[in-house]
Design a protein around this motif. Sequence first.
Motif, PDB file in Angstrom:
ATOM      1  N   PRO A 164       0.806  -1.295   0.082  1.00 11.12           N
ATOM      2  CA  PRO A 164       0.028  -0.026  -0.040  1.00 11.12           C
ATOM      3  C   PRO A 164       0.934   1.412  -0.074  1.00 11.12           C
ATOM      4  N   ASP A 165       0.179   2.108  -0.540  1.00 14.23           N
ATOM      5  CA  ASP A 165       1.165   3.513  -0.822  1.00 14.23           C
ATOM      6  C   ASP A 165       1.312   4.151   0.741  1.00 14.23           C
ATOM      7  N   SER A 166       0.316   3.916   1.466  1.00 14.96           N
ATOM      8  CA  SER A 166       0.558   4.239   3.085  1.00 14.96           C
ATOM      9  C   SER A 166       1.787   3.648   3.711  1.00 14.96           C
ATOM     10  N   MET A 167       2.198   2.609   3.281  1.00 15.66           N
ATOM     11  CA  MET A 167       3.272   1.947   3.939  1.00 15.66           C
ATOM     12  C   MET A 167       4.548   2.369   3.232  1.00 15.66           C
ATOM     13  N   ASP A 187       4.795   5.495   1.837  1.00 17.66           N
ATOM     14  CA  ASP A 187       4.807   6.850   2.823  1.00 17.66           C
ATOM     15  C   ASP A 187       5.347   6.772   4.152  1.00 17.66           C
ATOM     16  N   LEU A 188       4.967   5.715   5.041  1.00 19.69           N
ATOM     17  CA  LEU A 188       5.569   5.781   6.311  1.00 19.69           C
ATOM     18  C   LEU A 188       6.995   5.431   6.299  1.00 19.69           C
ATOM     19  N   ASN A 190       9.111   6.312   3.823  1.00 23.12           N
ATOM     20  CA  ASN A 190      10.022   7.716   3.280  1.00 23.12           C
ATOM     21  C   ASN A 190       9.867   8.505   4.531  1.00 23.12           C
ATOM     22  N   ARG A 191       8.848   8.759   5.290  1.00 26.15           N
ATOM     23  CA  ARG A 191       8.986   9.374   6.362  1.00 26.15           C
ATOM     24  C   ARG A 191       9.904   9.220   7.572  1.00 26.15           C
TER      25      ARG A 191
END
Length: 167
Positions: free
Chosen positions: A14-17, A19-20, A22-23
């Motif tokens: 998932p994109d959310s993972m 994104d996490l 990268n953060r």
Amino acid sequence: MSCSGESSFTISIPDSMLDLLNRKLDLTNVPDELEDAGSDYGVPLSDIQRLLNFWKNGYNWRKHEAALNNELPQFTRDIIVDGFGTLNIHYVHKRSAVEPAIPLLFVHGWPGSFLEVRKILPLLVDAPPEHPNFHVVALSLPGFGFSEAPTKKGFTLDQYAEACRYV
């Protein structure tokens, strides 16, 4: 122990993972390094900084994800392990076009993953006529890669072997 039929599997993080991830990479603090330490106290700071930069700016996750999905026929199946319930197990299954081919179960090392079969898979399923050909199953052991992990203690070599048997 029993199992269900196989289902196709596609790697799709998932994109959310991502994104996490990268953060977390953006929040990484690298330590100072002793002068002229080299690798005497661990990995040199320059190597850590190079890897961090690569993961932040140079690695294209979606490109590699697509390559793996195109290259490796992947599946999952539910396997009931006595005393541990149902585990969803991921594996690569590539059949040789040559009959009769020999069934081969490829089990990755530790640390490792099903990706260890990637380079040798074509050699196993598409060997020249003077060499044996294989139908290959390369699983992600329970708790590794995309396979579900047991949720209680006591999952030993006997349970790993039984899970492999039903893949």
